[in-house]
Design a protein around this motif. Structure first.
Motif, PDB file in Angstrom:
ATOM      1  N   ARG A  88     -24.711  36.802  17.651  1.00 39.46           N
ATOM      2  CA  ARG A  88     -24.384  37.577  16.443  1.00 39.46           C
ATOM      3  C   ARG A  88     -22.944  37.327  16.007  1.00 39.46           C
ATOM      4  N   LYS A  91     -22.649  33.923  14.459  1.00 42.81           N
ATOM      5  CA  LYS A  91     -23.160  33.936  13.086  1.00 42.81           C
ATOM      6  C   LYS A  91     -22.121  34.519  12.128  1.00 42.81           C
ATOM      7  N   LEU A  92     -21.430  35.582  12.560  1.00 42.00           N
ATOM      8  CA  LEU A  92     -20.369  36.187  11.746  1.00 42.00           C
ATOM      9  C   LEU A  92     -19.311  35.156  11.372  1.00 42.00           C
ATOM     10  N   GLN A  94     -19.642  31.835  11.612  1.00 45.26           N
ATOM     11  CA  GLN A  94     -20.265  30.716  10.897  1.00 45.26           C
ATOM     12  C   GLN A  94     -20.381  30.995   9.403  1.00 45.26           C
ATOM     13  N   TYR A  95     -20.748  32.237   9.068  1.00 50.51           N
ATOM     14  CA  TYR A  95     -20.946  32.586   7.661  1.00 50.51           C
ATOM     15  C   TYR A  95     -19.720  33.256   7.033  1.00 50.51           C
ATOM     16  N   LYS A  96     -18.585  33.117   7.710  1.00 52.61           N
ATOM     17  CA  LYS A  96     -17.291  33.606   7.175  1.00 52.61           C
ATOM     18  C   LYS A  96     -17.312  35.115   6.903  1.00 52.61           C
ATOM     19  N   ASP A  97     -18.031  35.848   7.737  1.00 55.50           N
ATOM     20  CA  ASP A  97     -18.054  37.301   7.593  1.00 55.50           C
ATOM     21  C   ASP A  97     -16.979  37.982   8.441  1.00 55.50           C
ATOM     22  N   GLU A 164     -10.211  30.863   4.304  1.00 60.35           N
ATOM     23  CA  GLU A 164     -11.575  30.917   3.760  1.00 60.35           C
ATOM     24  C   GLU A 164     -12.496  29.961   4.506  1.00 60.35           C
ATOM     25  N   THR A 165     -11.917  28.904   5.055  1.00 56.56           N
ATOM     26  CA  THR A 165     -12.690  27.953   5.859  1.00 56.56           C
ATOM     27  C   THR A 165     -11.970  27.809   7.198  1.00 56.56           C
TER      28      THR A 165
END
Length: 233
Positions: A88, A91-92, A94-97, A164-165
């Motif tokens: 989890r 994923k956070l 990976q998706y820039k959350d 941002e990246t």
């Protein structure tokens, strides 16, 4: 947000937040997050030892590495304490959350007090260096950050950087590309190294939603103790 700050004197470990699923520490410059060819004890093993001792755990301690910081950089590193939380958290990121904010001390004033930089990063593995190009080149990846001037010091400038990246050496390379190499960063154009081989780049803040509890986590890490960082506070 409830947090528990602990110190492990044995390994000089500064824990910024810990619960059943995650542990967040303030990395010192010079520490490596994961093992490499140097054979030096990585931060991941230091944290495992800390947890084993703190909770009297027999056998191996589970610890998942979610992200890394360059060796000369200091600041926030998040680890997963459970196999449930790790995918989890991955994923956070990976998706820039997860929102990561850095402090950088640079010698030259930035061209603008606040700007959003977009470059195309090309990595050279042999040099362990990334080059920031204005236009897209073969095998490059888009890199975006936003910076603002926080403070003018006697001989330096403190910038706050939002990523941002997450590219290899992104902040170091992009700031160097606008004429603002980070203090101590010989690889990216600063004229001399720091005595302790650190660079003045610090992972200052991290915000994300807890992977299990679904509550907001917001952690701030104090920078290393030195006169220049002290002047930033």
């Amino acid at each position: 947000m409830a947090s528990e700050k602990t110190h492990s004197n044995k390994d000089n470990l500064e824990v910024l937040y810990e619960d059943n699923h995650i542990i967040i520490v303030n990395k010192r410059p010079g520490d490596i997050v994961q093992g490499d060819k140097t054979g030096d004890k990585p931060l991941s093993e230091v944290v495992k030892s800390f947890l084993k001792e703190k909770y009297n755990k027999p056998g191996n301690v589970y610890l998942g590495v979610v992200h890394r910081l360059d060796r000369p950089t200091s600041g926030i590193v998040l680890f997963s304490k459970t196999s449930k939380a790790l995918p989890r958290l991955n994923k956070l990121f990976q998706y820039k959350d997860a929102q990561k904010t850095y402090w950088a001390v640079v010698k030259n004033p930035p061209p603008k007090e606040h700007d959003r930089l977009t470059h195309f990063m090309k990595r050279n593995p042999k040099q362990n260096k990334s080059y920031a190009n204005i236009k897209e080149v073969a095998d490059s990846k888009k890199a975006i950050l936003e910076y603002r001037l926080l403070k003018k010091l006697d001989n330096y400038y403190l910038l706050e950087v939002d990523l941002e990246t997450g590219r290899h050496h992104q902040i170091r390379s992009q700031l160097s590309a606008i004429g603002c190499p980070i203090k101590g960063d010989l690889k990216y154009g600063f004229d001399r190294s720091n005595k302790d081989a650190s660079i003045h780049l610090h992972a200052r803040e991290l915000k994300f939603e807890h992977p299990v509890k679904k509550i907001p986590i917001h952690v701030t890490a104090p920078p290393p103790k030195d006169p220049l960082w002290d002047a930033c506070l």
